[in-house]
Design an enzyme around this catalytic site. Structure first.
Site, PDB file in Angstrom:
ATOM      1  N   GLY A   1       0.844  -1.190   0.000  1.00 22.97           N
ATOM      2  CA  GLY A   1       0.000   0.000   0.000  1.00 22.97           C
ATOM      3  C   GLY A   1       0.874   1.232   0.000  1.00 22.97           C
ATOM      4  O   GLY A   1       1.904   1.277  -0.679  1.00 22.97           O
ATOM      5  N   CYS A   2       0.500   2.217   0.777  1.00 24.62           N
ATOM      6  CA  CYS A   2       1.258   3.462   0.854  1.00 24.62           C
ATOM      7  C   CYS A   2       2.707   3.194   1.249  1.00 24.62           C
ATOM      8  O   CYS A   2       2.977   2.638   2.312  1.00 24.62           O
ATOM      9  CB  CYS A   2       0.600   4.376   1.879  1.00 24.62           C
ATOM     10  SG  CYS A   2       1.569   5.831   2.289  1.00 24.62           S
ATOM     11  N   PHE A   3       3.649   3.621   0.404  1.00 31.45           N
ATOM     12  CA  PHE A   3       5.054   3.319   0.719  1.00 31.45           C
ATOM     13  C   PHE A   3       5.554   4.090   1.930  1.00 31.45           C
ATOM     14  O   PHE A   3       6.484   3.655   2.599  1.00 31.45           O
ATOM     15  CB  PHE A   3       5.989   3.455  -0.476  1.00 31.45           C
ATOM     16  CG  PHE A   3       5.878   4.669  -1.355  1.00 31.45           C
ATOM     17  CD1 PHE A   3       5.432   5.904  -0.916  1.00 31.45           C
ATOM     18  CD2 PHE A   3       6.259   4.556  -2.696  1.00 31.45           C
ATOM     19  CE1 PHE A   3       5.367   7.007  -1.750  1.00 31.45           C
ATOM     20  CE2 PHE A   3       6.196   5.649  -3.554  1.00 31.45           C
ATOM     21  CZ  PHE A   3       5.740   6.882  -3.069  1.00 31.45           C
TER      22      PHE A   3
ATOM     23  N   CYS B   1       4.053   4.329   4.746  1.00 25.39           N
ATOM     24  CA  CYS B   1       3.750   3.503   5.919  1.00 25.39           C
ATOM     25  C   CYS B   1       4.704   2.320   6.044  1.00 25.39           C
ATOM     26  O   CYS B   1       5.163   2.002   7.144  1.00 25.39           O
ATOM     27  CB  CYS B   1       2.310   3.011   5.844  1.00 25.39           C
ATOM     28  SG  CYS B   1       1.082   4.341   5.931  1.00 25.39           S
TER      29      CYS B   1
ATOM     30  N   TYR C   1      -3.183  10.784   8.563  1.00 23.43           N
ATOM     31  CA  TYR C   1      -3.527   9.949   7.409  1.00 23.43           C
ATOM     32  C   TYR C   1      -3.561   8.479   7.807  1.00 23.43           C
ATOM     33  O   TYR C   1      -4.515   7.753   7.513  1.00 23.43           O
ATOM     34  CB  TYR C   1      -2.501  10.193   6.285  1.00 23.43           C
ATOM     35  CG  TYR C   1      -2.321   9.045   5.337  1.00 23.43           C
ATOM     36  CD1 TYR C   1      -3.237   8.808   4.318  1.00 23.43           C
ATOM     37  CD2 TYR C   1      -1.239   8.184   5.470  1.00 23.43           C
ATOM     38  CE1 TYR C   1      -3.082   7.737   3.456  1.00 23.43           C
ATOM     39  CE2 TYR C   1      -1.071   7.115   4.613  1.00 23.43           C
ATOM     40  CZ  TYR C   1      -2.000   6.888   3.616  1.00 23.43           C
ATOM     41  OH  TYR C   1      -1.847   5.822   2.775  1.00 23.43           O
TER      42      TYR C   1
END
Length: 197
Positions: A23-25, A27, A176
């Protein structure tokens, strides 16, 4: 002198890398930079055929990270086990509030040993959950490093605009991550095996 030089190299393992998409890099980078034995985590794009992808145009690529680690401290198997327990391995449509193919999970392997270890880790995680894991093990392609502003985003001090108003970048990242429910879902799925920062 030769003996001293030889002793200096005894026990020194060559750094290795693991490439994963979760997913979001931001994180995944945040989760792994604090792991003992990990020396660097770099955000980037991989898995697609487009050359020189950018954040605005990385069609066909996953958001991914390249984790550099000391195998004398943490093994590849341990890195992959932690990774699988830091994401929703049951969601093939993206991760948390980030939807679409760029945000799917994957493990990218560069040799036979990594492939075998990754497949074994997926099988072990499936047994632990009692459910089919959708995270594929894929052959590594070129890893393209993301723009500078994506590196260590979670530590940033710039002011950015969020849905909750202007925030320091590191606080915007925390907002976020919490708003997307990443850690809550990982804990729901993995319980005390969950791994997150």
């Amino acid at each position: 002198m030769a003996l001293v030089l030889m002793l200096a190299f005894v026990g020194t393992a060559k750094a290795e890398t693991a490439i994963v998409a979760g997913g979001c890099f931001w994180c995944v980078e945040s989760d792994f930079e604090s792991v003992p034995g990990v020396s660097e985590v770099v955000s980037g794009y991989t898995g697609g055929d487009m050359k020189n992808p950018t954040y605005k145009n990385h069609e066909g690529h996953y958001e991914a990270v390249e984790i550099t680690f000391d195998p004398a401290v943490i093994s590849y198997d341990e890195v992959i086990a932690k990774f699988l327990r830091s994401v929703d391995v049951l969601d093939d449509g993206g991760q948390f509030c980030d939807r679409g193919s760029a945000y799917r999970t994957a493990i990218f392997v560069s040799n036979k040993a990594q492939k075998q270890a990754a497949q074994a880790a997926v099988a072990e995680a499936e047994a632990a959950l009692g459910q089919k894991i959708v995270t594929p093990v894929l052959s590594a392609k070129t890893f393209w490093i993301a723009e500078d502003y994506h590196q260590d985003y979670y530590k940033g001090t710039d002011i950015v605009l969020t849905r909750a108003g202007p925030k320091k970048q590191s606080n915007a990242y925390k907002f976020y991550r919490k708003s997307c429910g990443r850690d809550a879902r990982v804990r729901e799925l993995w319980g005390d095996q969950a791994f997150s920062h």
